[in-house]
Design an enzyme around this catalytic site. Structure first.
Site, PDB file in Angstrom:
ATOM      1  N   LYS A  51      16.774 -31.111  -3.882  1.00  0.00           N
ATOM      2  CA  LYS A  51      16.597 -30.117  -2.822  1.00  0.00           C
ATOM      3  C   LYS A  51      17.107 -30.648  -1.476  1.00  0.00           C
ATOM      4  O   LYS A  51      17.822 -29.943  -0.749  1.00  0.00           O
ATOM      5  CB  LYS A  51      15.120 -29.744  -2.690  1.00  0.00           C
ATOM      6  CG  LYS A  51      14.549 -29.011  -3.891  1.00  0.00           C
ATOM      7  CD  LYS A  51      13.049 -28.783  -3.711  1.00  0.00           C
ATOM      8  CE  LYS A  51      12.434 -28.136  -4.944  1.00  0.00           C
ATOM      9  NZ  LYS A  51      10.971 -27.940  -4.795  1.00  0.00           N
ATOM     10  N   ALA A  68      10.758 -31.555  -1.154  1.00  0.00           N
ATOM     11  CA  ALA A  68       9.495 -31.917  -1.801  1.00  0.00           C
ATOM     12  C   ALA A  68       9.307 -31.101  -3.076  1.00  0.00           C
ATOM     13  O   ALA A  68       9.809 -29.984  -3.194  1.00  0.00           O
ATOM     14  CB  ALA A  68       8.317 -31.691  -0.854  1.00  0.00           C
ATOM     15  N   ASP A  69       8.585 -31.684  -4.014  1.00  0.00           N
ATOM     16  CA  ASP A  69       8.259 -30.986  -5.251  1.00  0.00           C
ATOM     17  C   ASP A  69       6.905 -31.485  -5.741  1.00  0.00           C
ATOM     18  O   ASP A  69       6.628 -32.688  -5.677  1.00  0.00           O
ATOM     19  CB  ASP A  69       9.324 -31.225  -6.317  1.00  0.00           C
ATOM     20  CG  ASP A  69       9.186 -30.273  -7.482  1.00  0.00           C
ATOM     21  OD1 ASP A  69       9.700 -29.143  -7.388  1.00  0.00           O
ATOM     22  OD2 ASP A  69       8.554 -30.646  -8.499  1.00  0.00           O
ATOM     23  N   THR A  70       6.068 -30.557  -6.210  1.00  0.00           N
ATOM     24  CA  THR A  70       4.716 -30.905  -6.655  1.00  0.00           C
ATOM     25  C   THR A  70       4.492 -30.443  -8.081  1.00  0.00           C
ATOM     26  O   THR A  70       4.925 -29.354  -8.464  1.00  0.00           O
ATOM     27  CB  THR A  70       3.664 -30.245  -5.739  1.00  0.00           C
ATOM     28  OG1 THR A  70       3.860 -30.703  -4.397  1.00  0.00           O
ATOM     29  CG2 THR A  70       2.248 -30.607  -6.181  1.00  0.00           C
ATOM     30  N   GLY A 105       6.575 -35.395  -5.017  1.00  0.00           N
ATOM     31  CA  GLY A 105       7.713 -36.228  -4.665  1.00  0.00           C
ATOM     32  C   GLY A 105       8.291 -35.737  -3.350  1.00  0.00           C
ATOM     33  O   GLY A 105       8.390 -34.523  -3.119  1.00  0.00           O
TER      34      GLY A 105
END
Length: 207
Positions: A51, A68-70, A105
């Site tokens: 991203k 960001a990624d969750t 992340g």
């Protein structure tokens, strides 16, 4: 002075940045998410990097791009966003009465206008990390799960729940960063950038 860009359309990440007073713009990445990693902590970092890089390649000048990624994981199984009610019910049934992990992340690309090589190109600084929070959920009966699903809250959230919403009454305890569960470990982001000499609470001003 850097312009700060959030490479995510997540309303929760946007709210967290606004809450602490960061001035930023949103440029959501639409890059296809291709996963090559296996462990949750590596997957979220990989997706965050995709991203951030997608948006970084599209902007000019000094900028801080935040990706960001969750995701939620239980017993090594990754739980994404539920596709439907059946999917949401299955996820919540797994989580109730158990402990699980939430991973976020974060990838930050700092684009400078300082020329550093023989090609007269600037070199990006990249900061990537993963934050993990342990979460315990109280036992829930089928009726409680169905009532929560009926609120519509689970469907845009990893693991089919939002700790900051109606599901809060089902959280027994957590170990780690609360904001990481919401979707953005803001304290760690702020600290890592400050260590690089950048204060995102002061319009990205260099220290």
């Amino acid at each position: 002075m850097y312009k700060i860009i959030l490479a995510s359309g997540s309303p929760r990440r946007k709210e967290i940045l606004e809450q602490v007073g960061v001035k930023f713009t949103v440029l959501s990445s639409d890059k296809e998410e291709i996963i090559t990693k296996e462990k949750p902590e590596e997957i979220v970092k990989e997706l965050a990097c995709v991203k951030a890089r997608d948006i970084a390649d599209k902007v000019e000048g000094k900028a801080i791009i935040i990706g960001a990624d969750t995701m939620v994981a239980i017993d090594g199984q990754v739980l994404g966003k539920p596709k439907n009610e059946v999917d949401a019910r299955a996820m919540l049934q797994m989580l109730q009465g158990n402990r699980h992990q939430v991973y976020t992340g974060v990838s930050v690309i700092i684009k400078s206008d300082v020329k550093r090589d023989e090609f007269n190109a600037a070199e990006d600084i990249i900061i990537s990390f993963t934050e993990k929070t342990e979460v315990w959920v109280y036992p829930m009966k089928r009726k409680q799960i169905d009532k929560y699903i009926a609120t519509g809250e689970p469907f845009d959230k990893a693991g089919a729940y939002g700790i900051q919403g109606k599901f809060a009454v089902n959280i027994e305890k957590i170990e780690g960063d609360y904001y990481n569960i919401v979707g953005f470990p803001i304290a760690k982001l702020y600290t890592r950038l400050y260590e690089e000499g950048i204060d995102i609470l002061n319009n990205g001003e260099e220290q």
